[in-house]
Design a protein around this motif. Sequence first.
Motif, PDB file in Angstrom:
ATOM      1  N   GLU A   1     -23.433   2.720 -29.485  1.00 35.02           N
ATOM      2  CA  GLU A   1     -24.225   3.709 -28.789  1.00 35.02           C
ATOM      3  C   GLU A   1     -24.912   3.109 -27.565  1.00 35.02           C
ATOM      4  OE1 GLU A   1     -24.907   6.555 -27.522  1.00 35.02           O
ATOM      5  OE2 GLU A   1     -25.071   7.504 -29.499  1.00 35.02           O
TER       6      GLU A   1
ATOM      7  N   SER B   1     -31.126   5.043 -25.567  1.00 33.32           N
ATOM      8  CA  SER B   1     -31.429   6.470 -25.429  1.00 33.32           C
ATOM      9  C   SER B   1     -31.623   6.879 -23.982  1.00 33.32           C
ATOM     10  CB  SER B   1     -32.675   6.816 -26.249  1.00 33.32           C
ATOM     11  OG  SER B   1     -33.792   6.044 -25.828  1.00 33.32           O
ATOM     12  N   GLU B   2     -32.173   5.968 -23.162  1.00 30.01           N
ATOM     13  CA  GLU B   2     -32.397   6.292 -21.755  1.00 30.01           C
ATOM     14  C   GLU B   2     -31.078   6.516 -21.015  1.00 30.01           C
ATOM     15  OE1 GLU B   2     -35.877   3.743 -23.109  1.00 30.01           O
ATOM     16  OE2 GLU B   2     -33.696   3.776 -23.403  1.00 30.01           O
TER      17      GLU B   2
ATOM     18  N   ARG C   1     -28.126   7.442 -22.457  1.00 29.58           N
ATOM     19  CA  ARG C   1     -27.517   8.678 -22.968  1.00 29.58           C
ATOM     20  C   ARG C   1     -28.174   9.902 -22.334  1.00 29.58           C
ATOM     21  NH1 ARG C   1     -24.523   9.609 -27.955  1.00 29.58           N
ATOM     22  NH2 ARG C   1     -24.392  11.864 -28.309  1.00 29.58           N
ATOM     23  N   LEU C   2     -29.497   9.829 -22.156  1.00 26.30           N
ATOM     24  CA  LEU C   2     -30.227  10.949 -21.564  1.00 26.30           C
ATOM     25  C   LEU C   2     -29.778  11.217 -20.129  1.00 26.30           C
ATOM     26  CD1 LEU C   2     -32.436  12.979 -22.292  1.00 26.30           C
ATOM     27  CD2 LEU C   2     -34.110  11.384 -21.331  1.00 26.30           C
ATOM     28  N   VAL C   3     -29.442  10.139 -19.382  1.00 25.65           N
ATOM     29  CA  VAL C   3     -28.941  10.321 -18.013  1.00 25.65           C
ATOM     30  C   VAL C   3     -27.706  11.216 -18.019  1.00 25.65           C
ATOM     31  CG1 VAL C   3     -27.820   9.117 -16.077  1.00 25.65           C
ATOM     32  CG2 VAL C   3     -29.901   8.182 -17.080  1.00 25.65           C
TER      33      VAL C   3
ATOM     34  N   GLU D   1     -26.671  13.278 -20.587  1.00 24.30           N
ATOM     35  CA  GLU D   1     -26.940  14.600 -21.161  1.00 24.30           C
ATOM     36  C   GLU D   1     -27.698  15.497 -20.194  1.00 24.30           C
ATOM     37  OE1 GLU D   1     -26.961  13.405 -25.909  1.00 24.30           O
ATOM     38  OE2 GLU D   1     -28.864  13.518 -24.798  1.00 24.30           O
ATOM     39  N   ASP D   2     -28.614  14.901 -19.423  1.00 31.61           N
ATOM     40  CA  ASP D   2     -29.357  15.696 -18.435  1.00 31.61           C
ATOM     41  C   ASP D   2     -28.450  16.234 -17.340  1.00 31.61           C
ATOM     42  OD1 ASP D   2     -31.732  15.424 -19.760  1.00 31.61           O
ATOM     43  OD2 ASP D   2     -32.583  13.912 -18.421  1.00 31.61           O
TER      44      ASP D   2
ATOM     45  N   ARG E   1     -31.517  -1.215 -21.984  1.00 31.49           N
ATOM     46  CA  ARG E   1     -31.902   0.010 -21.269  1.00 31.49           C
ATOM     47  C   ARG E   1     -31.321   0.004 -19.860  1.00 31.49           C
ATOM     48  NH1 ARG E   1     -36.879  -0.587 -24.248  1.00 31.49           N
ATOM     49  NH2 ARG E   1     -37.687  -2.005 -22.665  1.00 31.49           N
TER      50      ARG E   1
ATOM     51  N   VAL F   1     -28.403   2.623 -18.583  1.00 29.29           N
ATOM     52  CA  VAL F   1     -28.696   3.549 -17.472  1.00 29.29           C
ATOM     53  C   VAL F   1     -27.718   3.329 -16.326  1.00 29.29           C
ATOM     54  CG1 VAL F   1     -30.383   4.124 -15.686  1.00 29.29           C
ATOM     55  CG2 VAL F   1     -31.122   3.906 -18.060  1.00 29.29           C
TER      56      VAL F   1
END
Length: 321
Positions: free
Chosen positions: A11, A14-15, A17-19, A21-22, A295, A299
Amino acid sequence: MERTVVILGGELASEGRLVLEDAGVNVVSTQPYIDRQGVIEVMRVHRPDAVIVRLLADLLGPEEMRAGGQLRHIAKHGVGTNDIDVKAATALGIPVSMTTGSNGHSVAEHALALIMALAKDLPRQDALIRDGIWDKNQYKGRELRGQRLGLVGFGFIGQTLARMAGAIGMIVSAFDPHAPDDAFLDGIIRETDLDTLLASSDVVSLHCPLTPETQNLIDARRMGLMKRGAFLINTARGEVVDEKALVSALEDGHLAGAGLDSFAVEPPGTENPLFQLSNTLVTPHVAGVTLDAKRAVSVMSAENVLAVLNGKTLEPRFLAS
Protein backbone atom coordinates in the motif's frame (compact mmCIF):
# COMPACT_ATOMS: atom_id res chain seq x y z
CA MET A 1 -14.17 8.55 -17.45
CA GLU A 2 -12.92 6.58 -14.44
CA ARG A 3 -9.21 5.93 -14.27
CA THR A 4 -7.65 3.05 -12.35
CA VAL A 5 -4.23 2.84 -10.73
CA VAL A 6 -2.95 -0.45 -9.28
CA ILE A 7 -0.31 -0.41 -6.57
CA LEU A 8 1.75 -3.55 -7.06
CA GLY A 9 3.33 -4.97 -3.91
CA GLY A 10 1.87 -3.13 -0.93
CA GLU A 11 0.00 0.00 0.00
CA LEU A 12 0.93 3.67 -0.38
CA ALA A 13 1.14 6.00 2.57
CA SER A 14 -2.31 7.45 3.16
CA GLU A 15 -1.18 10.86 1.90
CA GLY A 16 -0.19 9.37 -1.47
CA ARG A 17 -3.38 7.39 -1.85
CA LEU A 18 -5.39 10.51 -1.04
CA VAL A 19 -3.66 12.39 -3.90
CA LEU A 20 -5.04 9.80 -6.32
CA GLU A 21 -8.47 9.48 -4.74
CA ASP A 22 -8.95 13.26 -4.62
CA ALA A 23 -8.36 13.26 -8.38
CA GLY A 24 -11.15 10.72 -8.84
CA VAL A 25 -8.87 7.76 -9.46
CA ASN A 26 -9.95 4.23 -8.54
CA VAL A 27 -7.07 2.81 -6.48
CA VAL A 28 -6.39 -0.92 -6.10
CA SER A 29 -3.51 -2.37 -4.06
CA THR A 30 -2.05 -5.88 -3.86
CA GLN A 31 -0.09 -7.74 -1.20
CA PRO A 32 3.71 -7.27 -0.98
CA TYR A 33 5.95 -9.45 -3.16
CA ILE A 34 3.19 -10.38 -5.58
CA ASP A 35 4.50 -12.87 -8.16
CA ARG A 36 4.36 -12.68 -11.93
CA GLN A 37 1.15 -14.65 -12.37
CA GLY A 38 -0.51 -12.61 -9.68
CA VAL A 39 0.44 -9.39 -11.48
CA ILE A 40 -0.93 -10.71 -14.79
CA GLU A 41 -4.23 -11.62 -13.15
CA VAL A 42 -4.57 -8.23 -11.46
CA MET A 43 -3.80 -6.45 -14.72
CA ARG A 44 -6.43 -8.48 -16.61
CA VAL A 45 -9.11 -7.92 -13.98
CA HIS A 46 -8.59 -4.20 -13.32
CA ARG A 47 -7.14 -2.99 -16.66
CA PRO A 48 -5.25 -0.13 -14.99
CA ASP A 49 -4.25 3.10 -16.67
CA ALA A 50 -1.10 3.12 -14.52
CA VAL A 51 0.68 1.02 -11.93
CA ILE A 52 2.84 2.03 -9.00
CA VAL A 53 5.53 -0.57 -8.29
CA ARG A 54 6.51 -1.25 -4.70
CA LEU A 55 7.59 -4.81 -3.82
CA LEU A 56 7.54 -7.52 -6.50
CA ALA A 57 8.68 -11.14 -6.38
CA ASP A 58 9.54 -11.08 -10.10
CA LEU A 59 10.60 -8.61 -12.77
CA LEU A 60 7.72 -6.59 -14.23
CA GLY A 61 8.04 -7.66 -17.86
CA PRO A 62 6.29 -7.05 -21.18
CA GLU A 63 3.62 -9.75 -20.73
CA GLU A 64 2.49 -8.19 -17.47
CA MET A 65 2.56 -4.72 -19.03
CA ARG A 66 0.36 -5.85 -21.92
CA ALA A 67 -2.01 -7.94 -19.82
CA GLY A 68 -4.32 -5.05 -18.96
CA GLY A 69 -4.42 -3.70 -22.49
CA GLN A 70 -4.35 0.02 -21.66
CA LEU A 71 -1.36 0.69 -19.43
CA ARG A 72 -0.11 4.25 -19.92
CA HIS A 73 2.42 4.69 -17.14
CA ILE A 74 4.60 2.77 -14.67
CA ALA A 75 5.68 4.65 -11.56
CA LYS A 76 8.36 3.26 -9.27
CA HIS A 77 7.79 3.84 -5.55
CA GLY A 78 11.44 4.77 -5.08
CA VAL A 79 14.39 5.17 -7.43
CA GLY A 80 15.64 1.62 -8.10
CA THR A 81 13.98 0.34 -11.29
CA ASN A 82 15.78 -3.02 -11.41
CA ASP A 83 12.42 -4.76 -10.83
CA ILE A 84 10.98 -3.17 -13.99
CA ASP A 85 11.96 -4.10 -17.56
CA VAL A 86 12.47 -0.48 -18.59
CA LYS A 87 13.56 -1.39 -22.13
CA ALA A 88 10.38 -3.38 -22.65
CA ALA A 89 8.29 -0.52 -21.29
CA THR A 90 10.03 1.91 -23.64
CA ALA A 91 9.40 -0.40 -26.60
CA LEU A 92 5.72 -0.46 -25.65
CA GLY A 93 5.60 3.33 -25.37
CA ILE A 94 5.05 3.27 -21.60
CA PRO A 95 7.11 5.83 -19.67
CA VAL A 96 8.63 4.73 -16.35
CA SER A 97 9.02 7.30 -13.60
CA MET A 98 11.03 7.39 -10.36
CA THR A 99 10.65 9.45 -7.21
CA THR A 100 14.06 11.07 -7.58
CA GLY A 101 15.30 12.77 -4.41
CA SER A 102 12.28 11.91 -2.29
CA ASN A 103 13.91 9.45 0.11
CA GLY A 104 17.62 10.09 -0.39
CA HIS A 105 18.15 11.81 2.95
CA SER A 106 16.61 8.88 4.82
CA VAL A 107 18.87 6.40 2.99
CA ALA A 108 21.95 8.49 3.78
CA GLU A 109 20.97 8.66 7.46
CA HIS A 110 20.44 4.90 7.51
CA ALA A 111 23.88 4.27 6.03
CA LEU A 112 25.42 6.55 8.65
CA ALA A 113 23.50 4.72 11.39
CA LEU A 114 24.88 1.37 10.19
CA ILE A 115 28.40 2.81 10.08
CA MET A 116 28.17 4.22 13.59
CA ALA A 117 26.55 1.12 15.08
CA LEU A 118 29.31 -1.11 13.72
CA ALA A 119 32.13 1.29 14.57
CA LYS A 120 30.85 1.65 18.14
CA ASP A 121 30.41 -2.14 18.52
CA LEU A 122 26.76 -1.60 19.49
CA PRO A 123 25.18 -4.90 18.32
CA ARG A 124 27.76 -7.00 20.20
CA GLN A 125 27.61 -4.88 23.34
CA ASP A 126 23.82 -5.08 23.36
CA ALA A 127 23.99 -8.88 23.02
CA LEU A 128 26.56 -9.20 25.83
CA ILE A 129 24.48 -7.19 28.28
CA ARG A 130 21.33 -9.17 27.41
CA ASP A 131 23.35 -12.32 28.18
CA GLY A 132 24.25 -10.93 31.61
CA ILE A 133 27.82 -9.96 30.72
CA TRP A 134 29.00 -6.51 31.86
CA ASP A 135 32.63 -6.34 30.77
CA LYS A 136 34.09 -3.09 29.47
CA ASN A 137 37.25 -4.92 28.42
CA GLN A 138 35.26 -6.55 25.63
CA TYR A 139 34.36 -3.21 24.06
CA LYS A 140 35.91 -2.78 20.59
CA GLY A 141 34.52 0.58 19.59
CA ARG A 142 36.36 2.86 17.19
CA GLU A 143 36.45 6.61 16.72
CA LEU A 144 35.32 7.61 13.23
CA ARG A 145 37.17 10.90 13.21
CA GLY A 146 40.10 10.57 10.85
CA GLN A 147 38.82 7.34 9.30
CA ARG A 148 38.42 7.23 5.53
CA LEU A 149 34.95 6.65 4.09
CA GLY A 150 34.91 5.39 0.50
CA LEU A 151 31.67 5.93 -1.39
CA VAL A 152 30.86 3.82 -4.44
CA GLY A 153 28.33 5.96 -6.28
CA PHE A 154 28.08 9.69 -5.72
CA GLY A 155 24.58 10.81 -6.58
CA PHE A 156 22.23 12.56 -4.17
CA ILE A 157 22.49 9.88 -1.47
CA GLY A 158 26.26 9.62 -1.64
CA GLN A 159 26.68 13.38 -1.58
CA THR A 160 24.33 13.70 1.40
CA LEU A 161 26.19 11.00 3.33
CA ALA A 162 29.51 12.66 2.45
CA ARG A 163 28.40 15.89 4.14
CA MET A 164 27.24 14.00 7.23
CA ALA A 165 30.46 12.01 7.49
CA GLY A 166 32.59 15.09 6.91
CA ALA A 167 30.83 16.83 9.78
CA ILE A 168 32.04 14.16 12.23
CA GLY A 169 35.59 14.32 10.94
CA MET A 170 35.78 11.46 8.46
CA ILE A 171 37.92 11.77 5.33
CA VAL A 172 35.65 11.12 2.35
CA SER A 173 36.52 9.88 -1.12
CA ALA A 174 34.12 8.75 -3.82
CA PHE A 175 34.16 6.76 -7.04
CA ASP A 176 31.54 7.54 -9.66
CA PRO A 177 32.53 7.92 -13.33
CA HIS A 178 29.15 9.54 -14.06
CA ALA A 179 29.21 12.26 -11.40
CA PRO A 180 30.12 15.80 -12.53
CA ASP A 181 33.28 17.39 -11.19
CA ASP A 182 31.30 20.10 -9.38
CA ALA A 183 29.80 17.43 -7.10
CA PHE A 184 33.16 17.01 -5.41
CA LEU A 185 33.18 20.01 -3.10
CA ASP A 186 34.12 20.64 0.54
CA GLY A 187 37.20 18.46 0.48
CA ILE A 188 35.58 15.35 -1.02
CA ILE A 189 38.28 13.44 -2.90
CA ARG A 190 37.42 12.15 -6.37
CA GLU A 191 38.87 8.67 -6.86
CA THR A 192 39.04 7.56 -10.48
CA ASP A 193 39.92 3.92 -9.75
CA LEU A 194 37.52 1.72 -7.77
CA ASP A 195 40.22 -0.71 -6.66
CA THR A 196 42.26 2.15 -5.21
CA LEU A 197 39.25 3.48 -3.32
CA LEU A 198 38.53 0.06 -1.82
CA ALA A 199 42.14 -0.48 -0.78
CA SER A 200 42.41 2.90 0.97
CA SER A 201 39.09 3.02 2.83
CA ASP A 202 38.30 2.07 6.42
CA VAL A 203 34.59 2.04 5.61
CA VAL A 204 33.10 1.38 2.16
CA SER A 205 29.48 2.40 1.54
CA LEU A 206 27.64 1.42 -1.64
CA HIS A 207 25.28 3.88 -3.37
CA CYS A 208 25.29 2.77 -7.00
CA PRO A 209 22.33 1.50 -9.03
CA LEU A 210 22.03 -2.14 -10.03
CA THR A 211 23.05 -2.52 -13.68
CA PRO A 212 24.76 -5.30 -15.64
CA GLU A 213 28.03 -3.49 -14.88
CA THR A 214 27.43 -3.35 -11.10
CA GLN A 215 26.11 -6.92 -10.66
CA ASN A 216 28.51 -8.52 -8.13
CA LEU A 217 30.67 -5.40 -8.38
CA ILE A 218 32.03 -6.10 -4.90
CA ASP A 219 33.25 -9.66 -5.43
CA ALA A 220 35.86 -11.81 -3.73
CA ARG A 221 38.77 -10.10 -5.51
CA ARG A 222 37.61 -6.63 -4.57
CA MET A 223 36.87 -7.61 -0.98
CA GLY A 224 40.39 -8.93 -0.84
CA LEU A 225 41.64 -5.46 -1.77
CA MET A 226 39.87 -3.88 1.19
CA LYS A 227 41.77 -3.21 4.41
CA ARG A 228 41.74 -5.95 6.98
CA GLY A 229 39.26 -4.80 9.60
CA ALA A 230 37.26 -2.57 7.23
CA PHE A 231 33.48 -2.30 7.26
CA LEU A 232 31.21 -2.75 4.22
CA ILE A 233 27.85 -0.94 4.13
CA ASN A 234 25.17 -1.68 1.52
CA THR A 235 22.01 0.41 1.27
CA ALA A 236 21.98 0.03 -2.52
CA ARG A 237 20.88 -3.28 -4.07
CA GLY A 238 21.86 -6.67 -2.68
CA GLU A 239 23.01 -7.97 -6.05
CA VAL A 240 25.84 -5.42 -6.10
CA VAL A 241 27.62 -7.64 -3.55
CA ASP A 242 28.70 -11.27 -3.99
CA GLU A 243 27.08 -12.58 -0.81
CA LYS A 244 29.02 -15.86 -0.75
CA ALA A 245 32.30 -13.95 -0.92
CA LEU A 246 31.07 -11.56 1.77
CA VAL A 247 30.30 -14.44 4.13
CA SER A 248 33.85 -15.76 3.65
CA ALA A 249 35.41 -12.33 4.21
CA LEU A 250 33.42 -11.88 7.42
CA GLU A 251 34.05 -15.39 8.72
CA ASP A 252 37.83 -15.18 8.32
CA GLY A 253 37.98 -11.71 9.84
CA HIS A 254 39.26 -9.91 6.78
CA LEU A 255 36.25 -7.62 7.09
CA ALA A 256 35.36 -6.57 10.62
CA GLY A 257 31.68 -6.20 9.85
CA ALA A 258 28.96 -5.47 7.35
CA GLY A 259 25.83 -3.33 7.60
CA LEU A 260 23.28 -4.58 5.08
CA ASP A 261 19.86 -3.20 4.17
CA SER A 262 19.43 -5.21 0.97
CA PHE A 263 20.03 -8.76 -0.20
CA ALA A 264 20.40 -10.69 -3.44
CA VAL A 265 17.07 -12.44 -2.81
CA GLU A 266 14.27 -10.56 -1.05
CA PRO A 267 12.75 -11.44 1.23
CA PRO A 268 15.77 -13.61 2.12
CA GLY A 269 15.34 -17.00 3.74
CA THR A 270 16.14 -17.38 7.42
CA GLU A 271 18.87 -19.82 6.43
CA ASN A 272 20.90 -17.02 4.80
CA PRO A 273 24.38 -17.47 6.33
CA LEU A 274 24.77 -13.70 6.74
CA PHE A 275 22.17 -13.88 9.51
CA GLN A 276 24.22 -16.40 11.47
CA LEU A 277 27.26 -14.12 11.79
CA SER A 278 27.80 -11.93 14.84
CA ASN A 279 29.57 -9.22 12.83
CA THR A 280 26.65 -8.37 10.55
CA LEU A 281 23.98 -5.77 11.21
CA VAL A 282 20.95 -6.31 8.98
CA THR A 283 17.73 -4.45 8.22
CA PRO A 284 14.87 -5.43 5.84
CA HIS A 285 15.43 -2.97 2.96
CA VAL A 286 13.93 -0.09 4.93
CA ALA A 287 16.55 2.64 4.52
CA GLY A 288 14.30 4.64 2.23
CA VAL A 289 11.00 3.99 3.98
CA THR A 290 11.09 6.00 7.16
CA LEU A 291 7.63 7.38 7.90
CA ASP A 292 8.75 10.72 6.49
CA ALA A 293 10.29 9.23 3.34
CA LYS A 294 7.38 6.87 2.72
CA ARG A 295 5.00 9.83 2.74
CA ALA A 296 7.23 11.77 0.35
CA VAL A 297 7.75 8.81 -2.00
CA SER A 298 4.05 7.91 -2.03
CA VAL A 299 2.98 11.47 -2.78
CA MET A 300 5.58 11.91 -5.50
CA SER A 301 4.78 8.60 -7.20
CA ALA A 302 1.07 9.50 -7.16
CA GLU A 303 1.80 12.96 -8.55
CA ASN A 304 3.97 11.44 -11.31
CA VAL A 305 1.09 9.15 -12.28
CA LEU A 306 -1.45 11.97 -12.39
CA ALA A 307 0.88 14.19 -14.41
CA VAL A 308 1.27 11.54 -17.12
CA LEU A 309 -2.42 10.59 -17.14
CA ASN A 310 -3.24 14.29 -17.53
CA GLY A 311 -1.02 14.57 -20.59
CA LYS A 312 1.96 16.28 -19.00
CA THR A 313 5.61 15.44 -19.68
CA LEU A 314 7.74 14.70 -16.65
CA GLU A 315 11.15 16.31 -16.15
CA PRO A 316 13.99 14.05 -17.36
CA ARG A 317 15.28 13.52 -13.82
CA PHE A 318 12.09 11.65 -12.97
CA LEU A 319 12.24 9.32 -15.99
CA ALA A 320 14.06 5.99 -16.19
CA SER A 321 15.75 5.09 -19.43
